[in-house]
Structures are given as structure tokens and as C-alpha cells.
Design a protein around this motif. Sequence first.
Motif, PDB file in Angstrom:
ATOM      1  N   UNK A  94      -3.421  -7.757   7.810  1.00 57.68           N
ATOM      2  CA  UNK A  94      -2.550  -7.958   8.971  1.00 57.68           C
ATOM      3  C   UNK A  94      -1.080  -7.744   8.623  1.00 57.68           C
ATOM      4  N   UNK A  95      -0.683  -8.124   7.408  1.00 53.58           N
ATOM      5  CA  UNK A  95       0.719  -7.985   6.991  1.00 53.58           C
ATOM      6  C   UNK A  95       1.091  -6.552   6.632  1.00 53.58           C
ATOM      7  N   UNK A  96       0.117  -5.785   6.165  1.00 50.11           N
ATOM      8  CA  UNK A  96       0.394  -4.452   5.614  1.00 50.11           C
ATOM      9  C   UNK A  96       1.164  -3.534   6.556  1.00 50.11           C
ATOM     10  N   UNK A  97       0.838  -3.473   7.854  1.00 49.12           N
ATOM     11  CA  UNK A  97       1.583  -2.551   8.730  1.00 49.12           C
ATOM     12  C   UNK A  97       3.061  -2.888   8.842  1.00 49.12           C
ATOM     13  N   UNK A  98       3.428  -4.146   8.550  1.00 46.61           N
ATOM     14  CA  UNK A  98       4.832  -4.562   8.651  1.00 46.61           C
ATOM     15  C   UNK A  98       5.637  -4.166   7.415  1.00 46.61           C
ATOM     16  N   UNK A  99       4.951  -3.879   6.320  1.00 43.04           N
ATOM     17  CA  UNK A  99       5.631  -3.649   5.047  1.00 43.04           C
ATOM     18  C   UNK A  99       5.888  -2.167   4.811  1.00 43.04           C
ATOM     19  N   UNK A 100       7.066  -1.881   4.275  1.00 45.46           N
ATOM     20  CA  UNK A 100       7.367  -0.499   3.891  1.00 45.46           C
ATOM     21  C   UNK A 100       6.726  -0.146   2.559  1.00 45.46           C
ATOM     22  N   UNK A 101       6.540  -1.180   1.703  1.00 42.93           N
ATOM     23  CA  UNK A 101       5.934  -0.945   0.399  1.00 42.93           C
ATOM     24  C   UNK A 101       4.847  -1.973   0.131  1.00 42.93           C
ATOM     25  N   UNK A 102       3.727  -1.491  -0.392  1.00 40.64           N
ATOM     26  CA  UNK A 102       2.652  -2.362  -0.862  1.00 40.64           C
ATOM     27  C   UNK A 102       2.602  -2.243  -2.376  1.00 40.64           C
ATOM     28  N   UNK A 103       2.674  -3.366  -3.070  1.00 37.74           N
ATOM     29  CA  UNK A 103       2.780  -3.369  -4.524  1.00 37.74           C
ATOM     30  C   UNK A 103       1.758  -4.347  -5.089  1.00 37.74           C
ATOM     31  N   UNK A 104       1.069  -3.941  -6.147  1.00 36.69           N
ATOM     32  CA  UNK A 104       0.187  -4.870  -6.840  1.00 36.69           C
ATOM     33  C   UNK A 104       0.495  -4.861  -8.320  1.00 36.69           C
ATOM     34  N   UNK A 105       0.260  -6.008  -8.936  1.00 36.90           N
ATOM     35  CA  UNK A 105       0.372  -6.151 -10.380  1.00 36.90           C
ATOM     36  C   UNK A 105      -1.011  -6.512 -10.904  1.00 36.90           C
ATOM     37  N   UNK A 106      -1.466  -5.798 -11.923  1.00 37.39           N
ATOM     38  CA  UNK A 106      -2.728  -6.108 -12.580  1.00 37.39           C
ATOM     39  C   UNK A 106      -3.872  -6.085 -11.549  1.00 37.39           C
ATOM     40  N   UNK A 107      -4.698  -7.122 -11.523  1.00 41.56           N
ATOM     41  CA  UNK A 107      -5.866  -7.125 -10.636  1.00 41.56           C
ATOM     42  C   UNK A 107      -5.523  -7.460  -9.191  1.00 41.56           C
ATOM     43  N   UNK A 108      -4.247  -7.574  -8.879  1.00 38.88           N
ATOM     44  CA  UNK A 108      -3.861  -7.658  -7.472  1.00 38.88           C
ATOM     45  C   UNK A 108      -4.348  -6.445  -6.698  1.00 38.88           C
ATOM     46  N   UNK A 109      -4.568  -5.340  -7.416  1.00 39.25           N
ATOM     47  CA  UNK A 109      -5.097  -4.128  -6.775  1.00 39.25           C
ATOM     48  C   UNK A 109      -6.470  -4.383  -6.159  1.00 39.25           C
ATOM     49  N   UNK A 110      -7.226  -5.314  -6.728  1.00 38.72           N
ATOM     50  CA  UNK A 110      -8.552  -5.620  -6.190  1.00 38.72           C
ATOM     51  C   UNK A 110      -8.428  -6.200  -4.786  1.00 38.72           C
ATOM     52  N   UNK A 111      -7.420  -7.050  -4.563  1.00 39.79           N
ATOM     53  CA  UNK A 111      -7.215  -7.618  -3.230  1.00 39.79           C
ATOM     54  C   UNK A 111      -6.749  -6.550  -2.241  1.00 39.79           C
ATOM     55  N   UNK A 112      -5.834  -5.679  -2.669  1.00 43.58           N
ATOM     56  CA  UNK A 112      -5.397  -4.602  -1.786  1.00 43.58           C
ATOM     57  C   UNK A 112      -6.564  -3.692  -1.432  1.00 43.58           C
ATOM     58  N   UNK A 113      -7.401  -3.391  -2.415  1.00 43.25           N
ATOM     59  CA  UNK A 113      -8.553  -2.521  -2.164  1.00 43.25           C
ATOM     60  C   UNK A 113      -9.544  -3.192  -1.224  1.00 43.25           C
ATOM     61  N   UNK A 114      -9.772  -4.498  -1.391  1.00 44.15           N
ATOM     62  CA  UNK A 114     -10.698  -5.213  -0.518  1.00 44.15           C
ATOM     63  C   UNK A 114     -10.228  -5.187   0.925  1.00 44.15           C
ATOM     64  N   UNK A 115      -8.918  -5.108   1.128  1.00 41.73           N
ATOM     65  CA  UNK A 115      -8.360  -5.020   2.468  1.00 41.73           C
ATOM     66  C   UNK A 115      -8.322  -3.588   2.996  1.00 41.73           C
ATOM     67  N   UNK A 116      -8.811  -2.638   2.194  1.00 44.81           N
ATOM     68  CA  UNK A 116      -8.818  -1.238   2.603  1.00 44.81           C
ATOM     69  C   UNK A 116      -7.482  -0.554   2.471  1.00 44.81           C
ATOM     70  N   UNK A 117      -6.539  -1.181   1.782  1.00 38.86           N
ATOM     71  CA  UNK A 117      -5.171  -0.666   1.739  1.00 38.86           C
ATOM     72  C   UNK A 117      -4.947   0.361   0.638  1.00 38.86           C
ATOM     73  N   UNK A 118      -5.935   0.529  -0.243  1.00 40.38           N
ATOM     74  CA  UNK A 118      -5.825   1.555  -1.279  1.00 40.38           C
ATOM     75  C   UNK A 118      -6.692   2.777  -0.985  1.00 40.38           C
TER      76      UNK A 118
END
Length: 321
Positions: A94-118
Motif C-alpha cells: 500500500x505504501x509503495x505507490x507513494x514512494x519515489x524510491x524503494x530500498x532494501x538492506x540484506x533480506x529486506x528484499x524478501x519482504x519487498x519481493x513478497x509484496x510483488x515490488x521486485x
Amino acid sequence: MAQRTVLVVLFDGVQSLDVTGPVEVFAGAESHTPGSYRIRTASLDGGPVRTSSGLTLVPDGALTDPADDPHTLLVPGGAGTREADARMVDRLRALAPCAERLVSVCTGAILLAAAGLLDGHRATTHWAYCDKLARDHPAVEVDPDPIYVRDRRVSTSAGVTSGIDLALALVEEDLGREVALRVARHLVVFLRRPGNQAQFSAQLAAQTAHREPLRDVQQWITEHPAGDLSVEALAGRAALSPRHFARAFRAETGTTPGRYVDRVRLEHARRLLEDTGDGVEEISRASGYGTAEAMRRAFVRTLGTSPAEYRRRFRPAHATS
């Protein structure tokens, strides 16, 4: 200059350095350029979280706070990402469309991927979880090698300290190199580890040999890339026959002497191309290739680019020898 809100997501089991490293970078940039960043931390319900090391972090608020529309949404990693919380995934989506940049550190990428954002993006994460990320999310182009990857508005980084490297790159993009350099100096870190830099050096990528003579040979190779690194010469240093040496080296390091030498020489040449103004011919000799053509073939075979193109892409224009 418009102020950029950096929203850092917190959750139980977060890796504390994944949070504090980037936060210190953005906070440092704000101190040098007041009004540049507003840093906020938020957990799902606004309550304190316990990090993977046992520290307690108290967020500024909850992720449902309407004031949290971020310029940069930063998701750290840690043990708490292993099983993605459905509510967290929904909130990130829900937050992603509001953000100009999506950033992950380490396994934070797993959460972004689970949300379909990667999906449809090139991304990386900690080397130990790249296979999991690729297996669980086939729509993501996972690159296990770099310390960070930037693909359009999505930026992902490898483990822990690479989050600092990525944050410095973002500050340099926003505020210029001078501000990023001041922050790096204050934190006593390198300003620029290129994103393409491998997560492992040649020594880390290979196992360290158990026996002291083989460990000494590994160290000698690293310190003398232009030396005689034939199996015969290296075996002599280890006081072993060439056949015994080659067999023992592979058994204890997981790679052959030749492949280890190749990686050390490539790593040495890349570092000289990035950090010095030395000519390609000079670098080829210093790195043990002998000729510029031999080095070019090694670069094209391994990196898919020539040394000259590599330098153009990854060495700052202002760099001096």
C-alpha cells in the motif's frame, strides 16, 4: 530544496545494523545540509520492536500513520523477514505507490519481493538468501554477486555494511558527492564501493585452507598477482609435489589453484582500473596478465565488458592516481 522523508520499517527480528547504518548516513547528510532529509521509523502498530541481537528499538509511529507517505521507503533485513508477515506485506504494498524510491538492506528484499515490488526488477540480497529469493520469486532477476543493485526506482543491497554503501550512493544522487564524502569521512568509511563490487573478495569466496603451507600460498598469491603463479611454482612454495598440491588446494579451498589465481588477478585489475589512472598496459602487467589483450579477454569472459569500458562505467571522472 524539497525535504525527502526516509521511512525506515521496523519489525521484531530486524537486524539493528541494517537500520542504524543507513539512518546514520541520512542523518549525517541532514546535519550537513539542513532540511534535506526527514527520517522516520515505524512498526506495524507503532510499538517497540526487539532486534535480532536483543536490542529494543522504539519507532516514531505506526506504519498506518497517514503522515508517513515517504520519498524513500527503506526495508531492513534480519531474522524477522524469514517468514513474511502478511500484514507487513500488505502495508508495504500500500505504501509503495507513494514512494519515489524503494530500498532494501540484506533480506529486506524478501519482504519487498513478497509484496510483488521486485517483480521485473534486477535485485540482490545477502549471498546466503539469493537462492531462496530466486526460487520463491521467479519474476525477480536475482544477481547474487554485487553489494548493491539499482534498477529504476528500486535499490537492493547485500548484507549489513552494504546498506551504508547504498545509502551513500543515494545521498550522492540527492545532494552531490561533496556531502556524501563528508558523511563518509565522519563515519570513517569509503565513500564509493561500486555497486558492482562482489560480495566476496577472492580470499573470502574461497575457503581458507586448513594447513598452514596452503594458507601461506593463498596469501602469497593475493600479494603477488604478477608473480609466477604456476602450479609448479606454488607447489614449490608449499613444499609439495605439483600433483599433491593441486589436489590438496582444491580439497581445502573448494577451487583449483588456477581458478583462484584468475579471480585474484581479475580483482586486482578491477581495483587498479577503479582507483588509479594507470594505463591498461601497465595494469595488465601489474595484475599478472602480461599483455593488455590477455587482460581484455579475461574481462570479456568473466564480466562481459572490456577493461576500458569497465573503467568508463565504474571509475569517477574526477578520480586521480
